[in-house]
Design an enzyme around this catalytic site. Structure first.
Site, short mmCIF file in Angstrom:
data_model
loop_
_atom_site.label_atom_id
_atom_site.label_comp_id
_atom_site.label_asym_id
_atom_site.label_seq_id
_atom_site.Cartn_x
_atom_site.Cartn_y
_atom_site.Cartn_z
N GLU A 23 40.27 -22.97 -61.89
CA GLU A 23 39.17 -23.81 -62.37
C GLU A 23 38.53 -23.18 -63.60
OE1 GLU A 23 35.35 -23.10 -61.41
OE2 GLU A 23 35.66 -22.43 -59.34
N LYS A 84 29.92 -30.25 -66.35
CA LYS A 84 30.47 -29.71 -65.11
C LYS A 84 31.11 -30.87 -64.35
CE LYS A 84 29.10 -26.88 -61.12
NZ LYS A 84 27.95 -26.25 -60.42
N VAL A 104 35.98 -27.38 -58.20
CA VAL A 104 37.10 -27.38 -57.26
C VAL A 104 37.73 -28.76 -57.15
CG1 VAL A 104 37.71 -27.13 -54.81
CG2 VAL A 104 36.33 -25.37 -55.93
N ASP A 136 22.83 -33.54 -49.61
CA ASP A 136 23.54 -32.85 -50.68
C ASP A 136 24.80 -32.18 -50.12
OD1 ASP A 136 24.36 -31.54 -52.94
OD2 ASP A 136 22.44 -30.56 -53.35
N SER A 138 28.88 -31.30 -51.17
CA SER A 138 29.81 -31.21 -52.29
C SER A 138 31.00 -32.14 -52.12
CB SER A 138 30.31 -29.77 -52.44
OG SER A 138 31.35 -29.69 -53.38
N ALA A 139 31.44 -32.70 -53.25
CA ALA A 139 32.66 -33.52 -53.25
C ALA A 139 33.90 -32.69 -52.97
CB ALA A 139 32.80 -34.22 -54.60
N ASP A 140 33.79 -31.36 -53.03
CA ASP A 140 34.94 -30.50 -52.74
C ASP A 140 35.49 -30.75 -51.34
OD1 ASP A 140 34.33 -29.39 -55.18
OD2 ASP A 140 33.67 -27.45 -54.40
N LYS A 157 30.62 -21.02 -50.56
CA LYS A 157 29.61 -20.15 -51.16
C LYS A 157 28.53 -19.84 -50.13
CE LYS A 157 30.30 -21.72 -55.91
NZ LYS A 157 31.29 -22.79 -55.72
#
Length: 301
Positions: A23, A84, A104, A136, A138-140, A157
């Site tokens: 990435e 981003k 990601v 909230d 993440s789309a990951d 993380k």
């Protein structure tokens, strides 16, 4: 062609040689120049040292690059106002002729488009703390459920809600495999104290699992949770109060959405007097090494 491969990546893909996707947000949003460039070069060198070809992915002036030539990598490292990019932003950035760094999710999309099955990153996104009210997430996590790429990371993380992230991945049917230990790592720390659903002890097993998922028609990828080397870790007892302090500051300042992660990582860097960045670099290099070894196994017929 929807993507522009570097010369090395184009030749490797044509020859069936192992390639590892990398990435680019760590370059544009993770650290200042020239340290970001030096780190990117070290990560690419680690992939090469372990028998694979690195493919750093980014959008430059609207063109999706899979693998960056040396001059393009340096240009990206010095670029300002870089977008981003995740799944929602990737096509729009390209259509507008802008420059963007891939998270990601976007890196997985580009890697799969190019025929690259292995991807090394630092840590994945996940469920943010307080997501029960902020939503909230993440789309990951959704990307791992639908895009067949094996992602090597040091877990989610540590600023995130790791148990809830794990629950979402379980709901999506994503295999979460700890490498060489029973518990999940927690990014800067080797051990989160949370038992991993699965364990693998060698790259060949991970590669075999990737192949079998495809043969069985199972959608999505795999998350390989690779612990940072113990000599480079920040123990969880040491980093946890620092994370809590940074989270409290973000809440007090009303920081939300995509701004949260960069803010937290910067504050943790400041509060650890730079040691978090040392650990971050160490874990990315370690993940690049393992991803290259997996890619080599996947290239065997």
């Amino acid at each position: 062609m929807l993507f522009h491969p570097s010369r090395a990546v184009k030749d490797a893909l044509a020859d069936g040689r192992p390639v590892v996707a990398l990435e680019s947000t760590i370059i544009t949003h993770g650290m200042p120049y020239p340290q970001n460039l030096e780190t990117a070069q070290r990560v690419e060198a680690m992939v090469i040292e372990n028998g694979a070809v690195p493919a750093t992915i980014a959008v430059l002036d609207g063109r999706l690059h899979v693998g960056l030539e040396a001059d393009a990598l340096e240009t990206l490292a010095q670029a300002k106002d870089v977008a981003k990019l995740s799944r929602a932003d990737l096509a729009v950035c390209m259509a507008q002729g802008r420059t963007g760094a891939t998270t990601v999710a976007a890196t997985m999309i580009a890697a799969h488009l190019a025929g690259i099955a292995t991807f090394a990153t630092g840590g994945i996104g996940g469920v943010h703390r307080g997501a029960e009210t902020s939503m909230d997430i993440s789309a990951d996590l959704a990307e791992l459920a639908q895009t067949p790429v094996t992602v090597v990371a040091a877990g989610a993380k540590a600023i995130l809600d790791i148990p809830r992230s794990l629950e979402v991945l379980e709901t999506y049917g994503v295999p979460v495999i700890a490498f060489g230990q029973d518990n999940l790592p927690a990014f800067w720390s080797c051990d989160s104290g949370i038992k991993a659903p699965l364990r693998a002890d060698n790259p060949a097993t991970i590669a075999a699992s990737h192949r079998l998922r495809g043969a069985l028609g199972i959608a999505g990828g795999q998350l390989i949770a690779n612990p940072v080397p113990m000599a480079d870790e920040i123990p969880q007892a040491q980093i946890s109060p620092i994370i809590e302090a940074a989270l409290a500051e973000a809440a007090d300042q009303g920081i939300a959405a995509k701004a949260v992660t960069p803010f937290l990582l910067q504050r943790i860097f400041e509060l650890t007097e730079g040691s978090s960045l040392h650990t971050n670099i160490a874990l990315v290099l370690n993940n690049a090494k393992l991803a290259a070894q997996i890619a080599v196994e996947l290239s065997k017929t």
